[in-house]
Structures are given as structure tokens and as C-alpha cells.
Design an enzyme around this catalytic site. Sequence first.
Site, PDB file in Angstrom:
ATOM      1  N   LYS A 171      45.881  36.705  31.107  1.00  0.00           N
ATOM      2  CA  LYS A 171      45.410  37.371  32.329  1.00  0.00           C
ATOM      3  C   LYS A 171      44.982  38.804  32.014  1.00  0.00           C
ATOM      4  O   LYS A 171      43.996  39.300  32.559  1.00  0.00           O
ATOM      5  CB  LYS A 171      46.505  37.354  33.396  1.00  0.00           C
ATOM      6  N   LYS A 239      46.926  48.258  39.284  1.00  0.00           N
ATOM      7  CA  LYS A 239      48.222  47.655  38.945  1.00  0.00           C
ATOM      8  C   LYS A 239      48.079  46.780  37.702  1.00  0.00           C
ATOM      9  O   LYS A 239      48.855  46.895  36.744  1.00  0.00           O
ATOM     10  CB  LYS A 239      48.708  46.836  40.157  1.00  0.00           C
TER      11      LYS A 239
END
Lengths: 295, 295
Positions: A171, A239
Site C-alpha cells: 500500500k 496520514k
Amino acid sequence: MRVGFAGLGIMGGGMAKNLQAGDVPLRVWNRSPQPTKAFADLGVEVASSPADLASESDVVMLCVSDTPDVEEVVFSENGIANGLAPGSVVVDHSTISPEATAEFAGRVADQGAVWIDAPVSGGSEGAENGSLSVMAGGDADAFERVRPVMEHFSSSITHIGTEPGMGQTAKIVNQILVVVTQLGVSEAFLVAEAGGLDLEKTLRAVEGGAAGSWMLSNRWPQMMADDWRPGFTIDLQLKDLRIALDAADKSGVPTPGTALTFQMYRALQQAGNGGDGNHALVKALQAMLHPNDDG
Amino acid sequence: MRVGFAGLGIMGGGMAKNLQAGDVPLRVWNRSPQPTKAFADLGVEVASSPADLASESDVVMLCVSDTPDVEEVVFSENGIANGLAPGSVVVDHSTISPEATAEFAGRVADQGAVWIDAPVSGGSEGAENGSLSVMAGGDADAFERVRPVMEHFSSSITHIGTEPGMGQTAKIVNQILVVVTQLGVSEAFLVAEAGGLDLEKTLRAVEGGAAGSWMLSNRWPQMMADDWRPGFTIDLQLKDLRIALDAADKSGVPTPGTALTFQMYRALQQAGNGGDGNHALVKALQAMLHPNDDG
């Protein structure tokens, strides 16, 4: 296979709805009660705590915001870990630290359970349409057992490797590609604009060749239209980039383009643009062009 | 329409061969005689100078390396401009400065001729297969007159706008996209490698979504195989990036990602890697990881 789903936000809510629509035996839990109502109305049982959710599930899926949120939902007093039966599987769809993932996996392994990290990409639209991409890490047998459940909300599921955290690292790879590509799209857009080019014709001229990318074909038209609605917000991008830069730092890999892009997003967030889509990166360069404009 | 073609290098040679194969009335010229032999063998007349080439052409195409080369071939003593008839069209397929292009266009306009800047992308393979992409700037009528000639070596031809240099600016847009995307691919590749991921599975997991790009799908597999053969060399990429950074500077557009990538390519060229493909950008980051290795 009884499934529990914790975290019914913009991503988890869509995923859990697809499980419900697919007649998967389902219980749900959410920290604030509001999002559980729609599920209760559909006859889905709402658990009283993450531990309660886990105690009647063979698979516990969760999708929350960040590493500390996962730690809380799983390991706090009434957390998932307190209800986990041996042999059960925790599937974490959140995007969090690969290093913390390895630690969490070790802690549930001590209870005889298995951790699969399975972050997703494809945004809220993908969660709703059931077209998410899942990148998973962890034990291959456990992965194969939960794959049919994930198929209810995913059109692409890849088992990257057996080490816990490998899904999270994939990811990170995804997010680095997304933001640095967007940096190129932003710079190219401003050069085209400053040169007085027809932006639509320029897009058509270049997108079919070596310059082509998903971000170019999908976000350039939004940039042309001053449409900053998010596919993925700058707040969430930041984030994820913190996780990426931390992981790159820990493995010693230099990522100057990612670091540069992080700084630009950080400035945009500080200026109040955290809710814009990640293609609003171009605004950071525009601000450099017009430093004396009022905000 | 009689066509003259100047510059029979790796790009121009392939383009001119497609004109010959298409039975376009053709004469050619090249600074060094060697590449003209293959054309002479096919019955194509070789002009004695660029001026001679232009004197018997309705359209003069050229494809050389850089801005000074174009200036020399067109405006030196026996240059194209000395043979241009009023009403003829100069089509420059070289990738050069948009600013110089505007000046060159003005000089041939004084002779009653028209300048079309028409840089191409698609590499030597595209020139050979007739599948180049052309981005053109300049007068719309003249462009439409030469379009059928360009169709012999192009599968995509876009008239970006009527100002001379707009094709060159679109090419700059293209090159910025290419190199900054490659920066993202390079950083993502090293993070995947350091995380011990299966690089093939990781590629398949991410290339179909928002992280996807032509560079990712085509160059990541080459990077996996340590295959640094060029689609486009670092030497040429640097030449194009100098043009891009100069144009961005002149228009006041900040391009930090492009500037960063330029510096990395410059270091690689200095280290002797100028002949590698532009995907060897990853080697600059690898060198930062291993500064004490012998070269």
C-alpha cells in the site's frame, strides 16, 4: 463463516454493506453508534464492544483510520483481542504502519489467532461498488480462507507475501506512486497553462504514450474544471505519507520525491485545504506563483 | 507535394524511411553522408545542402538534436532558409526550445514561409513502425496541408495551437510527466525491494488503479530484470529537461520535482550512465544507499 466488521466509516461502511448484501453472516461494531443504525435497520446485529464482536466471529475485519486506532480497537480492555477464539482470523483493512502490523500479528498469534493485513485502494466509490483492490500480507492458508469474504467488496485481491505487514508495504508503494505521479501532473499542468496551451488537446496528445497515467487521465480534467472534490483527501494522503516516509526511513531507502510531495501537502493542510482531493497538490505550486495573494 | 527531409539519425531516419515506403516524392539530406546511402540505394535523391534540399521542396521536414543544430541547418550559409520558396512550410520534428522556435518562425515568415513545430514522442521504435505521436504548433492551414505527410510516420497527430512553439511546450509537458512519474516508480521500487515484497505481484496489485502509469507497467519489469537498455537515453532526457527547466523558468512556473529529477539524471550521466534508459533513474537512489561501493 461468521464475520464481524469493526469500523463503519466511509470505507468500512461501504465494505460491510456489500457483505450484508451478499448474505454473509454478519455482526458489526462502531465506536460511535450513529453508523450502526442503518445496519440494525437491515437486521444486522450490532455488537456491544469489539470483544463481543470477536467472540461470535470466525473472521473479524476492521477498517479504521490509523495505527493508534487499530491498536485501541484490538488491544484495549474491551478490544477484539479479548474476544478472539484460537483459530480465528483478524483482517485489518486499515492503512497503517507495516512495523506495527508485525507487532500486532505477533500478539494475536500468542492467542492462536492469525493477522492478515489487507489495506485497500479504490476510495469510497470502490467500497460502495465492491471494486476495491486489496493488497494482503500474512499466512497463506488464512488468507485463502478469508479471500471469499473479501470478494464481496473487491475486484482485485493480491496476496503479496506471507510476512505480516507486506500488504501494508505494498500500500505504501501504491501511495508513493500516486503522489509523485500527481507531482508530475501538477508541474506539467502549470507549464501547459503558462504556455497558453489548450489543456484538453494537450491531455489528449500526451496521455496515450509514455507520459500516461491514471492520475493524468482522471485528475487533469478535474484540475481544468477547478474541481477539487476528493477521490482521496489531502488529510488522508498525509496520514498515509507519514507511514510511507517512516517505513522508508526505517529501511534506509531515500525517497526525495515523496518527501517533497509530503511537504507540499502539509503546507496545503495548514492553509485549510486538507479536505480537498489529492490532485489539489497543484495549488501548492500555484501558491508559490502568487505568494502575495490573500488566502 | 514535394518533401525534403533533413536529419537522418535514429529518429529522422525511421521517419524518412516511412515517407519513402509511402511513395511520397522525397529528397533527403544529412550532415554526415553515411546515413544517406541507404536512401540513395532506394532511389531517393540526396541533396547537396539544406538550401538545395529546400529549393526543390514544398515541405521541408527536419529532425535534429537540439536548438543550435536546428539554427545551423536552417539559418547557416547553405541552410534551409536560403532555399525556401514563399508559401513553403518548414516542419521541425526536433525537440527544442519553444522560445527559439518562435524566433525561428518569425525569421522564415519574413520570407513568406511558415514554420510548424512538431516534436514527436514514441522513440526510435515509433519512428520505425510509423506510430509516433506528434504535437504541433503553428498556423492551422499550413498544419492541415502537412498533416497527410506526417501520417506516414504517426498514429497520433495533435494540433495544440496556432502559436509557434506550442508543440514544443506540449512536448515539455510530456517530458515532465515522463520523468516525475519515473521518480515515483523508482522510489516505490526501492521501498518494495527493501520490504522483501514479490516485485511482480506488487506490480500487478497496484498498476490497475490510481497508482498506474505507462512508466510503471513498462519500466518496472525492466528494472526487475536489471535491463537498462534505453527506450529513451538519459543523455537525451537531460537535453529535453534543460529545455523544460529553461521554459518553466522563463514562464515563472515552479517545477521542483522536475528540477530534482534533472539533478539525479545529471549525476548519473556524470557517472557514465548517459546511455542507459531513463528508467535507470533508480540507480541514482541506489547509489545514495551504497555511497561507498566502487563504481
